[in-house]
Design an enzyme around this catalytic site. Structure first.
Site, PDB file in Angstrom:
ATOM      1  N   THR A 195      66.885  54.827  16.789  1.00  8.04           N
ATOM      2  CA  THR A 195      65.605  55.365  16.310  1.00  8.04           C
ATOM      3  C   THR A 195      64.567  55.103  17.390  1.00  8.04           C
ATOM      4  O   THR A 195      64.645  54.098  18.098  1.00  8.04           O
ATOM      5  CB  THR A 195      65.136  54.647  15.038  1.00  8.04           C
ATOM      6  OG1 THR A 195      65.005  53.266  15.342  1.00  8.04           O
ATOM      7  CG2 THR A 195      66.111  54.832  13.905  1.00  8.04           C
ATOM      8  N   LYS A 236      43.355  54.724   3.728  1.00 15.21           N
ATOM      9  CA  LYS A 236      42.960  54.117   2.459  1.00 15.21           C
ATOM     10  C   LYS A 236      41.452  54.097   2.381  1.00 15.21           C
ATOM     11  O   LYS A 236      40.790  53.272   3.001  1.00 15.21           O
ATOM     12  CB  LYS A 236      43.541  52.706   2.355  1.00 15.21           C
ATOM     13  CG  LYS A 236      45.046  52.765   2.248  1.00 15.21           C
ATOM     14  CD  LYS A 236      45.686  51.406   2.222  1.00 15.21           C
ATOM     15  CE  LYS A 236      47.197  51.594   2.116  1.00 15.21           C
ATOM     16  NZ  LYS A 236      47.954  50.610   2.840  1.00 15.21           N
ATOM     17  N   TRP A 246      44.030  57.116  -1.611  1.00  7.23           N
ATOM     18  CA  TRP A 246      44.762  57.471  -0.393  1.00  7.23           C
ATOM     19  C   TRP A 246      44.450  58.906   0.017  1.00  7.23           C
ATOM     20  O   TRP A 246      44.459  59.818  -0.803  1.00  7.23           O
ATOM     21  CB  TRP A 246      46.271  57.346  -0.627  1.00  7.23           C
ATOM     22  CG  TRP A 246      46.735  55.924  -0.714  1.00  7.23           C
ATOM     23  CD1 TRP A 246      45.953  54.804  -0.688  1.00  7.23           C
ATOM     24  CD2 TRP A 246      48.083  55.477  -0.847  1.00  7.23           C
ATOM     25  NE1 TRP A 246      46.727  53.691  -0.792  1.00  7.23           N
ATOM     26  CE2 TRP A 246      48.052  54.056  -0.900  1.00  7.23           C
ATOM     27  CE3 TRP A 246      49.316  56.117  -0.929  1.00  7.23           C
ATOM     28  CZ2 TRP A 246      49.198  53.286  -1.022  1.00  7.23           C
ATOM     29  CZ3 TRP A 246      50.466  55.336  -1.057  1.00  7.23           C
ATOM     30  CH2 TRP A 246      50.413  53.944  -1.094  1.00  7.23           C
ATOM     31  N   GLU A 259      68.158  57.515  10.054  1.00 10.29           N
ATOM     32  CA  GLU A 259      68.919  56.646   9.156  1.00 10.29           C
ATOM     33  C   GLU A 259      69.637  57.429   8.064  1.00 10.29           C
ATOM     34  O   GLU A 259      70.427  56.879   7.303  1.00 10.29           O
ATOM     35  CB  GLU A 259      67.976  55.634   8.488  1.00 10.29           C
ATOM     36  CG  GLU A 259      67.499  54.517   9.408  1.00 10.29           C
ATOM     37  CD  GLU A 259      66.254  54.864  10.193  1.00 10.29           C
ATOM     38  OE1 GLU A 259      65.961  56.072  10.366  1.00 10.29           O
ATOM     39  OE2 GLU A 259      65.566  53.929  10.643  1.00 10.29           O
TER      40      GLU A 259
HETATM   41  P1  AMP Z   1      63.427  60.393  12.897  1.00 10.10           P
HETATM   42  O1  AMP Z   1      64.254  59.265  12.433  1.00 10.10           O
HETATM   43  O2  AMP Z   1      62.961  60.259  14.301  1.00 10.10           O
HETATM   44  O3  AMP Z   1      64.112  61.674  12.620  1.00 10.10           O
HETATM   45  O4  AMP Z   1      62.097  60.381  12.035  1.00 10.10           O
HETATM   46  C1  AMP Z   1      62.134  60.395  10.635  1.00 10.10           C
HETATM   47  C2  AMP Z   1      60.745  60.512  10.092  1.00 10.10           C
HETATM   48  O5  AMP Z   1      60.152  61.747  10.486  1.00 10.10           O
HETATM   49  C3  AMP Z   1      60.673  60.525   8.592  1.00 10.10           C
HETATM   50  O6  AMP Z   1      60.746  59.231   8.043  1.00 10.10           O
HETATM   51  C4  AMP Z   1      59.329  61.197   8.352  1.00 10.10           C
HETATM   52  O7  AMP Z   1      58.255  60.293   8.494  1.00 10.10           O
HETATM   53  C5  AMP Z   1      59.269  62.198   9.480  1.00 10.10           C
HETATM   54  N1  AMP Z   1      59.701  63.516   9.006  1.00 10.10           N
HETATM   55  C6  AMP Z   1      60.910  64.085   9.131  1.00 10.10           C
HETATM   56  N2  AMP Z   1      60.908  65.322   8.603  1.00 10.10           N
HETATM   57  C7  AMP Z   1      59.664  65.537   8.105  1.00 10.10           C
HETATM   58  C8  AMP Z   1      59.026  66.616   7.435  1.00 10.10           C
HETATM   59  N3  AMP Z   1      59.648  67.755   7.173  1.00 10.10           N
HETATM   60  N4  AMP Z   1      57.730  66.451   7.075  1.00 10.10           N
HETATM   61  C9  AMP Z   1      57.071  65.306   7.343  1.00 10.10           C
HETATM   62  N5  AMP Z   1      57.610  64.274   7.985  1.00 10.10           N
HETATM   63  C10 AMP Z   1      58.896  64.373   8.369  1.00 10.10           C
END
Ligand code: AMP
Length: 545
Positions: free
Chosen positions: A186, A442, A447, A334
């Site tokens: 990640t 906040k 929120w 994840e």
């Molecule tokens: P990653 O592990 O780099 O793929 O990032 C995952 C994170 O990206 C998620 O926990 C979200 O915060 C964000 N994310 C993924 N898809 C979306 C989406 N369609 N809309 C908003 N946030 C997203």
């Protein structure tokens, strides 16, 4: 209870490529190469070359469980490593080249990678890695001898020489389906990256969800353009789902600019494209700048958008200018990554275009296999009323239970993993991400969703990109600050921007100020780097009022 009598065949990644080679052998894999030209092969060729790769790796002394790294764009050689490495029982570690070099060094050390396969673009990066202290023993350049540049990498071998010498009659071994198949780190904005270790079983089960009609509906009828990189969460599982379904794949290599993607879509008659919002913004800018008519020239019917929120304006543009439907999806590294997909329900059949766009702003409904809930700070489940926003927790067979080489697991006693996202769920089961928990604003005990504000701002034609962060406020604790990048040639001022937002969001959500910048910082996976933005604007105070 009595035991069922069905055959216990392991769900292995190699079964996917075996299936593709037997039943979709002629379906094409089209790649834009680092060398330049377009390359064409078939699932049948990928299978043969993956077996050759497995034979070559065995000859190099790679054993089951060893980690084999890649630094590569989306292309056929990367695809054959997906199968060659995992198929023989080793672990494919796809390294994100957009990480800082120190982070790349860190994860190669942490993963204990023995061999690195890399594309031509990354020669300088690999020369640097050679000088650093890593466990890497061999370097393989993903090209042939003619294209090998002079470089300072000891023992370097070209991929075509490595696999070309092998017969390709390797038989995929059978082993426990819970064996690790691939590893992806990640790109955390704080602390070191963490390794998510997928298994054969999780990868195959996830592929079924990707292919399912209410998942991403990938089938042999599609020509799918994978703009999402193969170094980021296994390109959303598409290399596996592609083989499972026999889809025709188009792999864009390093050329991710609007023009290159447009030409590839047009020339290869792409029907389905997948990528993060930023690449689609670049594509739309190219279409506008060049005065193109995509609806007449392309066969695009669906665009899957995930990774960050898909703004309404993008879904609208794809509908009107391309005649394509945006499938908004949410997930994370994840989660392999697919969690929810925004497909419509039968009750939406008579919706107007505007009503449909409102649904598409949401990240969609859970696919089978993903169990999720939203809870308050005390862990109490919240109502599915589309209003109550809470911490989003998930569990399921393709969701991680722990990070690579970390003792402690990362799930609660009921097996739920805290995604770090904050979301609402409406009465139809549609999830909407309102924020990362740490990005929520906040204000006076309530929120404010930074994502909703950003998406509203993006709707203004002069806005190329927008970010909203919390800034300290004496009375309200925090207030939103809007940071905007204007489109080239456009101008905008604070008052016009605020007037545009008024009526589109609740009055008390309106940003206290608007700041214009030339560019916004992004993470290695193309998301807004909010932590850095908050640091940049740490001393900022909104105007009194
Ligand atoms: P990653 O592990 O780099 O793929 O990032 C995952 C994170 O990206 C998620 O926990 C979200 O915060 C964000 N994310 C993924 N898809 C979306 C989406 N369609 N809309 C908003 N946030 C997203």
């Amino acid at each position: 209870m009595i035991k069922g009598l069905m055959q216990d065949r392991p769900l292995l990644v190699s079964t996917l490529i075996e299936h593709a080679a037997r039943w979709h052998a002629q379906a094409e894999i089209v790649s834009r190469t680092c060398e330049g030209p377009i390359h064409r092969c078939t699932w049948g060729d990928i299978d043969r070359r993956a077996r050759q790769a497995a034979e070559a790796l065995t000859a190099l002394g790679v054993r089951p469980g060893d980690r084999v790294a890649t630094l590569a764009w989306n292309g056929y050689r990367h695809l054959e490593l997906y199968y060659g490495v995992s198929g023989m029982g080793a672990v494919l570690h796809t390294v994100n080249p957009r990480l800082f070099p120190e982070q790349i060094e860190y994860i190669i050390n942490h993963a204990g990678d023995r061999i690195l396969f890399f594309d031509l673009s990354f020669v300088p990066l690999v020369e640097r890695l050679v000088r650093a202290k890593t466990p890497l023993e061999r370097y393989v350049l993903l090209t042939d001898r003619e294209h090998r540049p002079p470089c300072d990498i000891p023992g370097l071998i070209c991929h075509e020489d490595l696999i070309g010498a092998q017969p390709g009659d390797y038989r995929w071994p059978q082993f426990d389906e819970n064996t690790a198949s691939s590893l992806c780190y990640t790109s955390g904005t704080t602390g070191n990256p963490k390794g998510v270790l997928y298994s054969h079983r999780s990868s195959v089960l996830h592929s079924w969800a990707v292919c399912a009609a209410d998942g991403l509906a990938v089938s042999a009828h599609e020509t799918a353009l994978l703009v999402v990189p193969m170094f980021h969460v296994n390109a959303w599982g598409m290399p596996y789902a592609g083989a499972m379904s026999g889809a025709r794949l188009v792999l864009p290599g390093p050329a991710l600019d609007g023009r290159s993607l447009y030409e590839l879509m047009r020339d290869e008659r792409v029907t389905l494209a997948l990528g993060v919002p930023t690449v689609w913004l670049m594509l739309l800018q190219h279409v506008d700048g060049a005065g193109l008519r995509p609806a007449d020239e392309l066969c695009l019917t669906r665009v899957v958008i995930g990774g960050s929120s898909a703004p309404r304006a993008i879904s609208e543009r794809f509908a009107t200018t391309f005649g394509a439907f945006v499938v908004h999806a949410w997930g994370m590294t994840e989660m392999s990554p697919v969690g929810t997909v925004c497909n419509l329900l039968p009750k939406h059949a008579g919706c107007t275009a505007e009503e449909r766009l409102t649904i598409q702003e949401k990240q969609g409904r859970p696919v089978y296999g993903v169990d999720l809930k939203i809870v308050d700070d005390d862990g109490v489940s919240l109502a599915h009323d589309g209003k109550a926003a809470g911490h989003l927790l998930v569990r399921g067979p393709w969701i991680t239970g722990g990070y690579y080489r970390e003792e402690a697991g990362c799930v609660d006693e009921a097996g739920f993993f805290d995604t770090g996202d904050v979301a609402t769920i409406d009465s139809d089961g549609y999830l909407q991400i309102t924020d990362r928990a740490k990005d929520v604003i906040k204000s006076g005990g309530e929120w404010i969703s930074s994502i909703a504000l950003e998406n509203a701002a993006i709707g203004h034609p002069a806005v190329a990109e927008a970010a909203v962060i919390a800034v300290e406020h004496e009375k309200w604790q925090e207030r939103p600050l809007l940071i905007v990048v204007c489109r080239p040639g456009s101008t905008l001022d604070r008052e016009t921007m605020l007037a545009f937002l008024k009526g589109r969001v609740a009055d008390w959500w309106l940003p206290d100020d608007v700041v214009f910048v030339d560019e916004l910082p992004h993470t290695a996976t193309g998301k807004l780097h909010k932590l850095r933005l908050r640091q940049m604007f740490r001393d900022y105070r909104p105007p009194p009022g």
